[in-house]
Design a protein around this motif. Structure first.
Motif, mmCIF file in Angstrom:
data_model
loop_
_atom_site.group_PDB
_atom_site.id
_atom_site.type_symbol
_atom_site.label_atom_id
_atom_site.label_comp_id
_atom_site.label_asym_id
_atom_site.label_seq_id
_atom_site.Cartn_x
_atom_site.Cartn_y
_atom_site.Cartn_z
ATOM 1 N N ASN A 194 -1.876 43.004 -22.835
ATOM 2 C CA ASN A 194 -0.733 43.424 -23.646
ATOM 3 C C ASN A 194 -0.666 42.621 -24.940
ATOM 4 N N GLN A 195 -0.011 43.186 -25.964
ATOM 5 C CA GLN A 195 0.063 42.531 -27.263
ATOM 6 C C GLN A 195 1.459 42.658 -27.859
ATOM 7 N N ILE A 196 1.899 41.601 -28.526
ATOM 8 C CA ILE A 196 3.129 41.619 -29.314
ATOM 9 C C ILE A 196 2.819 41.035 -30.686
ATOM 10 N N GLY A 197 3.303 41.670 -31.748
ATOM 11 C CA GLY A 197 3.046 41.148 -33.086
ATOM 12 C C GLY A 197 4.163 41.503 -34.044
ATOM 13 N N SER A 198 4.368 40.643 -35.049
ATOM 14 C CA SER A 198 5.344 40.909 -36.099
ATOM 15 C C SER A 198 4.888 40.246 -37.391
ATOM 16 N N PRO A 199 5.024 40.944 -38.523
ATOM 17 C CA PRO A 199 4.665 40.322 -39.795
ATOM 18 C C PRO A 199 5.807 39.551 -40.450
ATOM 19 N N TYR A 200 7.033 39.619 -39.869
ATOM 20 C CA TYR A 200 8.195 39.071 -40.553
ATOM 21 C C TYR A 200 9.017 38.062 -39.758
ATOM 22 N N PHE A 201 8.975 38.124 -38.407
ATOM 23 C CA PHE A 201 9.852 37.286 -37.603
ATOM 24 C C PHE A 201 9.101 36.693 -36.415
ATOM 25 N N ASN A 202 9.802 35.849 -35.638
ATOM 26 C CA ASN A 202 9.209 35.211 -34.472
ATOM 27 C C ASN A 202 8.783 36.239 -33.428
ATOM 28 N N VAL A 203 7.768 35.856 -32.635
ATOM 29 C CA VAL A 203 7.356 36.686 -31.500
ATOM 30 C C VAL A 203 7.357 35.836 -30.231
ATOM 31 N N TYR A 204 7.693 36.486 -29.115
ATOM 32 C CA TYR A 204 7.853 35.809 -27.837
ATOM 33 C C TYR A 204 7.153 36.597 -26.732
ATOM 34 N N GLY A 205 6.147 35.992 -26.099
ATOM 35 C CA GLY A 205 5.578 36.556 -24.890
ATOM 36 C C GLY A 205 4.656 37.734 -25.072
ATOM 37 N N GLY A 206 3.345 37.443 -25.196
ATOM 38 C CA GLY A 206 2.388 38.542 -25.294
ATOM 39 C C GLY A 206 2.393 39.416 -24.055
#
Length: 227
Positions: free
Chosen positions: A32-44
């Motif tokens: 699984n993947q989580i991504g953001s260009p602007y804010f924090n990310v938590y937990g892939g």
């Protein structure tokens, strides 16, 4: 398995997101993947803003990526305010920041409160940052208190200050403690500061436990990295 969250705001949980508590038991959370260009990310793999129980499960091959200039990527495999891990494998997860002064903590697991890890393996995880030193805890990053029993933490990597295996921060007003019992912390790598390959604590801490093998290094400093 194989889920993707492309957030434009804060990003929570590539595979699982829970506002309060979660029990991940007899399960596999992978790819699984989580991504953001602007804010924090938590937990892939998973993100929980309460306590998380991970029992007899595999958390593997998940990714949390942040591209924000001063933002955080926390927990490539799993993010939790408090974590209890038993009979589980957390392996080959990645947390990374790819721009500016972003900060990365917890390639495999980030625990923002008490962490209890037993009878488990944490291996092959990575915490990396664009500005190399701004990462810690390739395998595990814990705040306030952590107890690790009968667990192997090996072959994890951070690009930053330290804690290729375990990174620890006391937090404000906490009575911090890190306890290791009958555990192996070995063959981890901290690229920026090799004197802290295996365990690195950002604060004076009480260290307890016995019958451990910490092969290369255990280093403490009084402040977290300048970010």
């Amino acid at each position: 398995s194989g889920n993707t969250v492309a957030a434009t705001g804060y990003g929570y949980g590539g595979g699982i997101a829970a506002s309060y508590e979660a029990a991940i038991v007899g399960s596999t959370v992978t790819g699984n993947q989580i991504g953001s260009p602007y804010f924090n990310v938590y937990g892939g793999g998973s993100a929980t803003f309460g306590g998380t129980l991970i029992g007899a499960s595999v958390i593997s091959g998940n990714t949390a990526t942040d591209a924000c200039y001063f933002c955080y990527a926390k927990g490539g495999g799993a993010y939790a305010r408090g974590a209890s891990v038993k009979y589980s494998e957390i392996s080959n997860n990645t947390a990374k920041t790819t721009y500016g002064y972003g900060v990365t903590v917890g390639g495999g697991l980030f625990a923002g409160g008490q962490a209890q890890i037993s009878e488990s393996t944490i291996s092959g995880n990575t915490a990396s940052s664009y500005y190399g030193k701004n990462s810690a805890g390739g395998g595990v990053y814990a705040i306030y208190s952590a107890e690790i029993d009968n667990t192997t933490i090996a072959f994890n990597t951070t690009s930053g200050f330290g804690g290729g295996g375990v990174g620890f921060y006391a937090g404000t007003g906490a009575t911090p403690s890190l306890v290791l019992n009958s555990s192996i912390v070995s063959n981890n790598t901290a690229t920026y500061d090799a004197t802290a390959n295996d365990v690195f604590a950002f604060a004076p801490i009480t260290v307890g436990g016995s019958n451990n093998i910490v092969v290369t290094s255990f280093t403490t400093v009084t402040e977290p990295p300048d970010t």
